[in-house]
Design a protein around this motif. Structure first.
Motif, short mmCIF file in Angstrom:
data_model
loop_
_atom_site.label_atom_id
_atom_site.label_comp_id
_atom_site.label_asym_id
_atom_site.label_seq_id
_atom_site.Cartn_x
_atom_site.Cartn_y
_atom_site.Cartn_z
N ASP A 185 0.85 -1.13 -0.03
CA ASP A 185 0.10 0.05 -0.07
C ASP A 185 0.60 1.32 -0.04
N ARG A 221 -5.13 6.49 -7.04
CA ARG A 221 -4.15 5.43 -6.58
C ARG A 221 -3.79 4.54 -7.82
N GLN A 228 -0.99 5.48 -0.89
CA GLN A 228 -2.13 5.75 0.17
C GLN A 228 -1.76 6.93 0.80
N GLU A 246 -10.81 2.45 0.00
CA GLU A 246 -10.27 2.01 -1.21
C GLU A 246 -10.79 0.50 -1.46
#
Length: 260
Positions: A185, A221, A228, A246
């Motif tokens: 992430d 993203r 993130q 998300e």
């Protein structure tokens, strides 16, 4: 020294206090004002946070007492640099700093030695990255760092890779509110800039069924390749919230695509 033990660095971990969010908000102005007692209370009340972080470094043969002390340094640095005006929980801000402090310690004490020149290049690259990040308010690319240092891009890549510990992309960084944040992430995916898949009608239709914030998160993203943390800064919410939104948006899209 086992991780399951009760005492670390002479501290009985079973008796460590836990500060409420309300109490931390009360202590912040006192700490910033130089109140030593408030600072000590705040640090003591967040030592369990350090304990939760050092557990992820188990199995490396490192002394738990050393890791705990290094983690406490990261905790104190986080407290000194935390901006209360930002809409971010202290734990969300502090955990990456504690992890970074421990990683620096492990890197500097790694049995696999990196040449001094390469280490110097890596540290200069990190300093250049910080300067550019403050200047541009975004994460600079390796090419931009190399141009700032006036060295070949390959030298920067090799130097930075040499001081990094290998980790799994699916290694959890932190768990906030029940949703784990993973290494993957945090990784910028430049390949995500390919927008050819937008031509798929089903996916575009699924995107249109999301609310505006969900659309923006997915666009930043997966179409613009932001992390993130970068998305959280742009939207003004925490990284944990970005992660949850998300995942929910992707889940809704998958359900719609499967139906159609």
């Amino acid at each position: 020294m086992a991780y399951g033990k009760v005492e670390i660095c002479g501290v009985d971990t079973s008796t460590l206090p836990v500060l409420s969010q309300e109490r931390m908000r009360e202590l912040f102005p006192l700490v910033k004002g130089g109140d030593r007692a408030a600072r000590d209370e705040f640090i003591q009340g967040n030592l369990r946070l350090v304990l939760s972080v050092i557990q992820r470094f188990s199995g490396r043969g490192e002394n738990i007492d050393d890791l705990f002390q290094v983690g406490c340094i990261g905790l104190m640095k986080a407290l000194d640099n935390f901006d209360t005006s930002q809409n971010v929980r202290f734990s969300t801000y502090a955990v990456p700093m504690i992890i970074g402090e421990i990683r620096r310690y492990l890197r500097d004490n790694n049995v696999i030695r990196v040449s001094r020149s390469m280490r110097d290049t890596a540290y200069k690259a990190l300093q250049a990255r910080d300067r550019l990040q403050q200047k541009w308010n975004r994460e600079p690319t390796v090419t931009e760092i190399a141009e700032e240092m006036q060295v070949p891009r390959e030298d920067v890549v090799f130097a930075l890779e040499a001081i990094q510990d290998p980790v799994s992309l699916f290694e959890p960084v932190y768990n906030d509110g029940g949703d784990a944040l993973y290494i993957m992430d945090q990784v910028r995916d430049e390949s995500a800039r390919d927008e050819a898949w937008l031509e798929d009608i089903a996916i575009k239709d699924a995107m249109n069924r999301l609310n505006e914030r969900e659309k923006k998160i997915l666009r930043l993203r997966f179409f613009e390749g932001q992390t993130q943390m970068e998305v959280a800064g742009e939207i003004g919410i925490s990284q944990a919230q970005v992660s949850r939104l998300e995942k929910n948006a992707l889940l809704h899209m998958r359900k719609h695509i499967q139906v159609t």
